[in-house]
Design an enzyme around this catalytic site. Structure first.
Site, mmCIF file in Angstrom:
data_model
loop_
_atom_site.group_PDB
_atom_site.id
_atom_site.type_symbol
_atom_site.label_atom_id
_atom_site.label_comp_id
_atom_site.label_asym_id
_atom_site.label_seq_id
_atom_site.Cartn_x
_atom_site.Cartn_y
_atom_site.Cartn_z
ATOM 1 N N ASP A 1 0.807 -1.219 0.000
ATOM 2 C CA ASP A 1 0.000 0.000 0.000
ATOM 3 C C ASP A 1 0.844 1.274 0.000
ATOM 4 O O ASP A 1 1.537 1.584 0.971
ATOM 5 C CB ASP A 1 -0.957 0.007 1.198
ATOM 6 C CG ASP A 1 -2.154 0.912 0.986
ATOM 7 O OD1 ASP A 1 -2.300 1.480 -0.104
ATOM 8 O OD2 ASP A 1 -2.951 1.059 1.933
ATOM 9 N N LYS B 1 -8.173 -1.546 3.253
ATOM 10 C CA LYS B 1 -7.566 -0.224 3.464
ATOM 11 C C LYS B 1 -7.564 0.148 4.931
ATOM 12 O O LYS B 1 -6.598 0.724 5.444
ATOM 13 C CB LYS B 1 -8.331 0.813 2.643
ATOM 14 C CG LYS B 1 -7.815 2.236 2.786
ATOM 15 C CD LYS B 1 -6.443 2.419 2.173
ATOM 16 C CE LYS B 1 -6.506 2.484 0.668
ATOM 17 N NZ LYS B 1 -5.198 2.858 0.073
ATOM 18 N N LYS C 1 -8.231 14.239 -2.763
ATOM 19 C CA LYS C 1 -8.723 13.602 -1.542
ATOM 20 C C LYS C 1 -8.655 14.560 -0.350
ATOM 21 O O LYS C 1 -7.686 15.283 -0.171
ATOM 22 C CB LYS C 1 -7.894 12.350 -1.234
ATOM 23 C CG LYS C 1 -8.348 11.608 0.008
ATOM 24 C CD LYS C 1 -7.605 10.305 0.191
ATOM 25 C CE LYS C 1 -6.179 10.503 0.610
ATOM 26 N NZ LYS C 1 -5.499 9.225 0.891
ATOM 27 N N LYS D 1 2.504 1.862 3.421
ATOM 28 C CA LYS D 1 1.741 1.990 4.668
ATOM 29 C C LYS D 1 1.896 0.788 5.583
ATOM 30 O O LYS D 1 1.993 0.924 6.798
ATOM 31 C CB LYS D 1 0.246 2.138 4.357
ATOM 32 C CG LYS D 1 -0.214 3.455 3.795
ATOM 33 C CD LYS D 1 -1.738 3.473 3.759
ATOM 34 C CE LYS D 1 -2.272 4.738 3.095
ATOM 35 N NZ LYS D 1 -2.177 4.668 1.620
#
Length: 548
Positions: free
Chosen positions: A336, A385, A426, A504
């Site tokens: 990620d 996520k 975002k 991540k």
């Protein structure tokens, strides 16, 4: 170009070099050193840099009385770096998505040194946001001026230049990249106009599509798929053949594959199915429903010897995939892309806890309108996520037994909502609530507008450049040690934890700790590169300024 073409955005100029927007040159055939290390522990030949490096650490044990005993340890390593920079291909799964089209246009713009008009004035191509291309590393201190000497990170070791990358890939959508770039709605129209002709000739290869693993709202895109809706060895072999064809057609030395496609749901870990390498291969042969598309891509790349990086949060690297990579000494990395909100979180939490401030809750709210957001509006994909964004504080909390008792952890919630109107811009809202001196409290609220694909694209480049570099580094324990080590040079572990700064949910070798603290991740990347040229780790002691 013919259908399913790739972009040789790194075709050379008349002198065998490619140039970036600032006119600097890079060569595929070698590396012009910006510096040399003058040391008896470092030698240079035309083909390699060889160094002897003393690694110093501290072993800690506990005696019968519970007292810690710290013992300094030293190990001497020999590193060997291949100086010849190969011609490299980057294949993206999800090439026609926001990230794939943005990174392709960006590399084209940099190679051609493009300038375009915006409402805020003219803009020129750059690699801002890339650690490798946009940051520097302290080399040392000038003994006369006493000032630090910093050099571009890209020049620490002989690395591929992104302008030289040949790009190709797969997508379940057969749209050419010019139209897909318009669909993504990320770039300025004046920039798109300058790269549109080239990108219109780029068409992704058909990809695999297992509807159960991504949101149902993606079905209308799936017009460019390899037949079959479940895992199969035929899919593995088709991907392997695509990689071989791409490599041969473009005269490449290496191909690195990266998953930039939609988030999948988590795959269940089932004994007898995906818990070992042999079971996973058998499950693929039998078309088991718990083998995801990304895992099939990973297996194909492992068997083909092409490094594979997972840029989405799903558990692509099930235990069987990791074991298979180790068996074949193949490089894998994930998971990620860490570009905006989570990167801020890993830096801020590290700061607060290291400052002795007890973080008690984190609330993260996101809304976005790109196709990633649309896919994440499905609960199963959102759960993938949520896991990757929620675990980024664990190691920092566990490291501080003064603030947190065993098992204690800050409350942490993550919310993601799909709002089409905001597109790729975002919105990320975070509230950090902490306990301070004498029962007081501190609240930090952050509103972060992240142009998602423009932050992620430089990470895609970094991951490819660092991964390729690791394929040219070998090591062994020196004969100077009192312990036995490998007699022959070997590569790093298959799981490239050095990529953690860009991801991540960092994947680490089985049984090793996960590090999420951003400063530690950057330090590991920097100091491994320094070790390869025989330099000590960066030190902030600056005793030369303090002791007279």
């Amino acid at each position: 170009m013919a259908p399913h073409a790739e972009a040789d955005v790194g075709s050379a100029d008349g002198h065998g070099h490619s140039r970036n927007g600032n006119g600097s040159a890079s060569s595929r055939s070698g590396h012009a050193d910006l510096f040399v290390v003058q040391s008896p522990n470092v030698t240079y030949t035309d083909n390699e840099i060889a160094s002897k490096y003393t690694y110093r650490t501290t072993s800690v044990t506990q005696d019968a009385n519970g007292k810690y005993v710290a013992t300094p340890k030293e190990l001497v390593y020999n590193f060997k770096v291949d100086r010849k920079v190969p011609k490299v291909g980057m294949m993206l799964v999800g090439w026609g998505g926001n990230n794939g089209t943005t990174v392709t246009a960006g590399i084209l713009a940099n190679r051609r040194g493009l300038v375009w008009d915006t409402r805020e004035g003219s803009r020129a191509a750059n690699y801002y946001g890339s650690v490798i291309m946009g940051s520097t590393m302290k080399l040392g201190t000038d003994p006369i001026s006493m000032k630090e000497v910093n050099i571009p990170f890209h020049d620490v070791l002989p690395m591929v230049h992104p302008n030289d990358l040949v790009i190709g890939g797969w997508d379940i959508s057969g749209m050419n990249l010019a139209d897909a770039m318009d669909r993504a709605a990320v770039l300025e129209p004046t920039l798109k106009a300058q790269v549109k002709k080239d990108m219109a000739q780029m068409v992704p290869l058909p990809s695999i599509y297992y509807p159960d693993f991504i949101a149902a709202n993606q079905e209308d895109r799936a017009d460019n798929v390899i037949p079959g809706s479940k895992a199969s060895m035929a899919h593995v072999e088709k991907i392997r053949q695509d990689i071989r064809d791409f490599k041969q057609r473009n005269g490449l030395g290496k191909v690195i594959v990266q998953w930039t496609a939609n988030t999948e749901r988590y795959a269940d870990i089932i004994p007898g199915v995906n818990n070992t390498a042999d079971n996973l291969l058998k499950a693929i042969e039998q078309g088991h429903e718990e083998v995801s598309p990304s895992t099939v891509f990973a297996v194909a790349c492992i068997l083909e010897g092409a490094p594979f990086i997972n840029g989405s949060p799903q558990n692509t690297f099930v235990p069987g995939a990791i074991e298979l990579a180790e068996r074949h000494s193949a490089f894998i990395g994930g998971d990620d892309f860490k570009s905006g909100q989570t990167k801020m979180k890993s830096a801020l939490v590290d700061f607060l806890i290291n400052a002795g401030i007890k973080l008690t809750s984190i609330a993260s709210y996101n809304h976005l309108g790109n196709n990633d957001g649309k896919n994440l509006s499905s609960q199963k994909q959102f759960r993938s996520k949520e896991i990757s964004k929620s675990n980024v504080v664990d190691d920092m909390v566990e490291a501080n037994s003064v603030l947190y008792k065993k098992g204690e952890h800050p409350d942490h919630t993550v919310v993601i909502k799909y709002l089409p109107a905001v597109g790729d811009n975002k919105r990320a809202l975070d509230e950090y609530y902490a306990e301070i001196f004498l029962g007081g409290h501190q609240t930090i609220s952050i509103f972060n507008v992240c142009e998602d694909s423009l932050l992620a694209s430089p990470l895609i480049i970094d991951l490819v450049l660092v991964t390729e570099m690791m394929t040219r580094i070998q090591w062994k324990l020196s004969d100077d040690n009192e312990v036995d080590g490998p007699a022959e040079y070997k590569g790093f572990h298959s799981v490239l934890s050095i990529l953690s700064y860009m991801l991540k949910a960092p994947l680490t070798p089985p049984g090793t700790p996960v590090v999420n603290a951003l400063a530690k991740q950057r330090g590991a990347l920097t100091n491994i590169f320094r070790a390869c040229v025989g330099l000590e780790p960066e030190s902030d002691m600056t005793l030369e300024h303090k002791l007279f």
